[in-house]
Design an enzyme around this catalytic site. Structure first.
Site, PDB file in Angstrom:
ATOM      1  N   GLU A 100       0.856  -1.197   0.000  1.00 56.73           N
ATOM      2  CA  GLU A 100       0.000   0.000   0.000  1.00 56.73           C
ATOM      3  C   GLU A 100       0.890   1.246   0.000  1.00 56.73           C
ATOM      4  O   GLU A 100       2.037   1.207   0.453  1.00 56.73           O
ATOM      5  CB  GLU A 100      -0.891  -0.079   1.256  1.00 56.73           C
ATOM      6  CG  GLU A 100      -1.733   1.122   1.587  1.00 56.73           C
ATOM      7  CD  GLU A 100      -2.828   1.432   0.595  1.00 56.73           C
ATOM      8  OE1 GLU A 100      -2.484   1.642  -0.586  1.00 56.73           O
ATOM      9  OE2 GLU A 100      -3.999   1.513   1.000  1.00 56.73           O
ATOM     10  N   ASP A 101       0.361   2.361  -0.485  1.00 60.67           N
ATOM     11  CA  ASP A 101       1.143   3.596  -0.486  1.00 60.67           C
ATOM     12  C   ASP A 101       1.143   4.276   0.879  1.00 60.67           C
ATOM     13  O   ASP A 101       2.182   4.683   1.389  1.00 60.67           O
ATOM     14  CB  ASP A 101       0.646   4.572  -1.578  1.00 60.67           C
ATOM     15  CG  ASP A 101      -0.875   4.733  -1.588  1.00 60.67           C
ATOM     16  OD1 ASP A 101      -1.540   4.279  -0.628  1.00 60.67           O
ATOM     17  OD2 ASP A 101      -1.398   5.314  -2.552  1.00 60.67           O
TER      18      ASP A 101
HETATM   19  P1  5GP Z   1      -7.308   4.933   4.799  1.00 61.48           P
HETATM   20  O1  5GP Z   1      -8.391   3.994   4.390  1.00 61.48           O
HETATM   21  O2  5GP Z   1      -6.206   4.282   5.596  1.00 61.48           O
HETATM   22  O3  5GP Z   1      -7.874   6.129   5.511  1.00 61.48           O
HETATM   23  O4  5GP Z   1      -6.708   5.554   3.505  1.00 61.48           O
HETATM   24  C1  5GP Z   1      -5.970   4.862   2.575  1.00 61.48           C
HETATM   25  C2  5GP Z   1      -5.963   5.587   1.251  1.00 61.48           C
HETATM   26  O5  5GP Z   1      -6.325   6.972   1.391  1.00 61.48           O
HETATM   27  C3  5GP Z   1      -4.588   5.605   0.640  1.00 61.48           C
HETATM   28  O6  5GP Z   1      -4.356   4.473  -0.150  1.00 61.48           O
HETATM   29  C4  5GP Z   1      -4.614   6.888  -0.178  1.00 61.48           C
HETATM   30  O7  5GP Z   1      -5.176   6.617  -1.439  1.00 61.48           O
HETATM   31  C5  5GP Z   1      -5.539   7.798   0.585  1.00 61.48           C
HETATM   32  N1  5GP Z   1      -4.786   8.719   1.441  1.00 61.48           N
HETATM   33  C6  5GP Z   1      -4.673   8.699   2.779  1.00 61.48           C
HETATM   34  N2  5GP Z   1      -3.893   9.681   3.232  1.00 61.48           N
HETATM   35  C7  5GP Z   1      -3.482  10.353   2.147  1.00 61.48           C
HETATM   36  C8  5GP Z   1      -2.607  11.483   1.942  1.00 61.48           C
HETATM   37  O8  5GP Z   1      -2.036  12.083   2.858  1.00 61.48           O
HETATM   38  N3  5GP Z   1      -2.438  11.867   0.655  1.00 61.48           N
HETATM   39  C9  5GP Z   1      -3.031  11.249  -0.408  1.00 61.48           C
HETATM   40  N4  5GP Z   1      -2.774  11.725  -1.624  1.00 61.48           N
HETATM   41  N5  5GP Z   1      -3.843  10.186  -0.264  1.00 61.48           N
HETATM   42  C10 5GP Z   1      -4.053   9.743   1.005  1.00 61.48           C
END
Ligand code: 5GP
Length: 177
Positions: A100-101
């Site tokens: 994951e990124d």
């Molecule tokens: P989660 O489900 O953990 O909240 O979010 C995961 C996804 O949200 C990541 O794969 C990414 O696509 C997006 N995301 C979360 N934080 C960031 C951020 O700081 N910048 C960007 N560009 N995308 C984010």
């Protein structure tokens, strides 16, 4: 919203990322030696990290991609996670590794992890280039982390803002103010 590269403050340079990802690849090479894992990339943001990481892993592996959506285009989570593209390989009885990124609230990985665990892999671990632990809403085990960061919205190196900036070769903090 007006978008501009002048609002992006470098956080990790191209060189720093190169060195760190090489280290992560070396660690994974040791940990997965002889295991022939299925390495799963979560599209779209993972593409540069995935390409660099897998090339730094000196192992036999299968590669497969999954695409889920979790963000509605702004800088906050909607909490919705939808499977858009599923794996083209079975992970049953295999060692699987999700790449994951960034892990933010953890909602995306929590859902993807449960879905993949139902397919009965031999093991399932998670590697993420970036982690924002202070934003976590659900607990999710992230086994390998490139960098833990503060609560900033970051772009570049695969990460976008409304589809832009994914091609920047570094990671930067986007300041909308
Ligand atoms: P989660 O489900 O953990 O909240 O979010 C995961 C996804 O949200 C990541 O794969 C990414 O696509 C997006 N995301 C979360 N934080 C960031 C951020 O700081 N910048 C960007 N560009 N995308 C984010």
């Amino acid at each position: 919203m007006v978008m501009s590269r002048s609002r992006i403050y470098p956080l990790f340079t191209e060189e720093q990322l190169r060195v760190r990802i090489k280290e992560m690849g070396e660690q994974l090479t040791k940990d997965y030696a002889g295991h022939n894992p299925v390495v799963i990339g979560l599209l779209n943001g993972v593409f540069p990290f995935f390409a660099d990481l897998t090339r730094a892993m000196d192992l036999d592996m299968d590669i497969s991609f999954m695409r889920v959506s979790s963000y509605g285009g702004g800088t906050d989570s909607t909490g919705e996670v939808k499977i858009i593209h599923d794996l083209d390989k079975s992970i049953r009885g295999r060692h699987a590794l999700i790449v994951e990124d960034i892990v933010d609230t953890g909602l995306t990985l929590h859902k993807v992890r449960n879905l993949l665990l139902d397919r009965e892999p031999l093991s399932l671990k998670i590697v993420s280039l970036l982690d924002k632990p202070s934003r976590r809403r659900v607990e999710v085990p992230v086994d390998y982390i490139g960098y833990s960061i503060e609560d900033h919205f970051v772009v570049g190196f695969g990460l976008d803002l409304d589809g832009k900036y994914r091609n920047l070769p570094y990671v930067g903090i986007y300041n909308p103010a």
